[in-house]
Design a protein around this motif. Structure first.
Motif, PDB file in Angstrom:
ATOM      1  N   THR A  47     -22.099 -13.789 104.895  1.00 58.74           N
ATOM      2  CA  THR A  47     -23.055 -12.833 104.486  1.00 58.74           C
ATOM      3  C   THR A  47     -22.345 -11.406 104.095  1.00 58.74           C
ATOM      4  N   ASN A  48     -20.988 -11.511 104.259  1.00 59.75           N
ATOM      5  CA  ASN A  48     -20.038 -10.455 103.648  1.00 59.75           C
ATOM      6  C   ASN A  48     -19.622 -10.818 102.099  1.00 59.75           C
ATOM      7  N   LYS A  49     -19.997  -9.745 101.219  1.00 58.68           N
ATOM      8  CA  LYS A  49     -20.120  -9.975  99.739  1.00 58.68           C
ATOM      9  C   LYS A  49     -18.463  -9.992  99.538  1.00 58.68           C
ATOM     10  N   ILE A  50     -17.786  -9.322  99.907  1.00 59.37           N
ATOM     11  CA  ILE A  50     -16.275  -9.628  99.850  1.00 59.37           C
ATOM     12  C   ILE A  50     -15.674 -10.635 100.014  1.00 59.37           C
ATOM     13  N   ILE A  51     -16.015 -11.325 101.227  1.00 57.12           N
ATOM     14  CA  ILE A  51     -15.332 -12.541 101.564  1.00 57.12           C
ATOM     15  C   ILE A  51     -15.840 -13.756 100.677  1.00 57.12           C
ATOM     16  N   ARG A  52     -17.124 -13.483 100.255  1.00 53.57           N
ATOM     17  CA  ARG A  52     -17.802 -14.509  99.618  1.00 53.57           C
ATOM     18  C   ARG A  52     -16.953 -14.478  98.026  1.00 53.57           C
ATOM     19  N   LEU A  53     -16.903 -13.354  97.716  1.00 51.31           N
ATOM     20  CA  LEU A  53     -16.445 -13.233  96.118  1.00 51.31           C
ATOM     21  C   LEU A  53     -14.918 -13.777  96.225  1.00 51.31           C
ATOM     22  N   ILE A  54     -13.929 -13.549  97.253  1.00 49.39           N
ATOM     23  CA  ILE A  54     -12.909 -13.906  97.387  1.00 49.39           C
ATOM     24  C   ILE A  54     -12.905 -15.682  97.489  1.00 49.39           C
ATOM     25  N   ALA A  55     -13.845 -16.140  98.382  1.00 49.46           N
ATOM     26  CA  ALA A  55     -13.623 -17.580  98.467  1.00 49.46           C
ATOM     27  C   ALA A  55     -14.178 -18.190  97.159  1.00 49.46           C
ATOM     28  N   THR A  56     -15.151 -17.663  96.256  1.00 50.08           N
ATOM     29  CA  THR A  56     -15.587 -18.231  95.329  1.00 50.08           C
ATOM     30  C   THR A  56     -14.596 -18.020  94.297  1.00 50.08           C
ATOM     31  N   ILE A  57     -13.772 -17.089  94.087  1.00 52.39           N
ATOM     32  CA  ILE A  57     -12.798 -16.957  93.177  1.00 52.39           C
ATOM     33  C   ILE A  57     -11.765 -18.029  93.389  1.00 52.39           C
ATOM     34  N   TYR A  58     -11.218 -18.278  94.670  1.00 51.34           N
ATOM     35  CA  TYR A  58     -10.127 -19.241  94.943  1.00 51.34           C
ATOM     36  C   TYR A  58     -10.982 -20.667  94.395  1.00 51.34           C
ATOM     37  N   VAL A  59     -12.131 -21.027  94.800  1.00 52.39           N
ATOM     38  CA  VAL A  59     -12.488 -22.283  94.401  1.00 52.39           C
ATOM     39  C   VAL A  59     -12.633 -22.484  93.065  1.00 52.39           C
ATOM     40  N   GLU A  60     -13.375 -21.696  92.221  1.00 48.56           N
ATOM     41  CA  GLU A  60     -13.447 -21.704  90.889  1.00 48.56           C
ATOM     42  C   GLU A  60     -12.465 -21.730  90.028  1.00 48.56           C
ATOM     43  N   VAL A  61     -11.288 -20.936  90.544  1.00 43.88           N
ATOM     44  CA  VAL A  61     -10.207 -20.862  89.989  1.00 43.88           C
ATOM     45  C   VAL A  61      -9.066 -22.253  89.882  1.00 43.88           C
ATOM     46  N   ILE A  62      -9.058 -22.630  91.175  1.00 35.54           N
ATOM     47  CA  ILE A  62      -8.335 -23.913  91.533  1.00 35.54           C
ATOM     48  C   ILE A  62      -9.027 -25.008  91.013  1.00 35.54           C
ATOM     49  N   ARG A  63     -10.504 -25.097  91.025  1.00 39.45           N
ATOM     50  CA  ARG A  63     -11.105 -26.406  90.321  1.00 39.45           C
ATOM     51  C   ARG A  63     -11.025 -26.380  89.053  1.00 39.45           C
ATOM     52  N   GLY A  64     -10.774 -25.201  88.414  1.00 40.85           N
ATOM     53  CA  GLY A  64     -10.794 -25.276  86.880  1.00 40.85           C
ATOM     54  C   GLY A  64      -9.297 -25.493  86.531  1.00 40.85           C
TER      55      GLY A  64
END
Length: 218
Positions: A47-64
């Motif tokens: 529910t924390n936007k900053i934590i969600r953003l960091i996790a999203t960046i990691y996932v999207e960058v590494i998968r890309g």
């Protein structure tokens, strides 16, 4: 074309050593990738936007990023600062790469649990963290177990790329053997068979546990 399949039994120790190294690297990588994936998977639904953003960046960058590029970058860039070497550089790259996919598996598993479960837990006075730990995650675990096991199989096949940074595994041993024996068809055919045996055996084990899991849910 003349074939000399005797190169296989003569060098069986080379293939066995390579297969064991491949399994060793894959197991260590998945053991490191699991906590990474769980942490970032939870971050993806935070529910924390900053934590969600960091996790999203990691996932999207590494998968890309292709695994081969990630291997090179970690070995030649991070490896220079942390003295990883080819062995731990390979494990680190595989763990980071697999962790991003595991994070998505965890996210999907959590979001696959009906929202009413969380609402019911919160209505009973449970905190979000407690509800997630005692209600949501146990149910999500059953959903993500099969795809997690499949990810391990994928990791074994992906580990064949670690030979590009001179990490000793089945593929590197095969390359060295081909260079000395000049029997590429025989060697690579047998290597393909070894990879198939390893992955197919794991597939059978996964199917067995899936059936056990389905029976326990019935």
């Amino acid at each position: 074309m003349n074939y000399d399949w005797s190169v296989i039994p003569r060098n069986m120790d080379v293939f066995i050593d390579g297969a064991l190294k491949t399994l060793e690297i894959s197991i260590l990588a998945i053991l490191i990738a699991l906590p990474i994936g769980i942490i970032f998977g939870l971050g993806r639904v935070s529910t924390n936007k900053i934590i969600r953003l960091i996790a999203t960046i990691y996932v999207e960058v590494i998968r890309g990023v292709p695994l081969l590029v990630l291997l090179m970058w970690i070995y030649f860039v991070l490896g220079q600062y942390f003295k990883l070497g080819s062995y731990w550089g390979a494990i680190t790259a595989l763990a980071i790469f697999a962790g991003a996919f595991i994070a998505e598996i965890v996210r999907a598993g959590i979001q696959g649990v009906p929202k009413g479960q969380m609402e019911a837990a919160r209505s009973l006075g449970m905190s979000h963290t407690k509800a997630m730990t005692h209600i949501i995650l146990p149910q999500a675990f059953r959903r993500v177990l099969p795809p997690l096991a499949s990810q391990f199989i994928m990791l074994i096949k992906d580990s064949s790329l670690v030979s590009v940074i001179a990490a000793t595994d089945l593929t590197l041993n095969a390359k060295n053997l081909v260079a000395t024996s000049f029997r590429s068809i025989e060697v690579w055919t047998f290597v393909a068979l070894i990879y198939f045996i390893m992955t197919f055996s794991l597939s059978l084990i996964i199917r067995y546990f899936e059936k056990r899991l389905m029976k326990s849910d019935a």
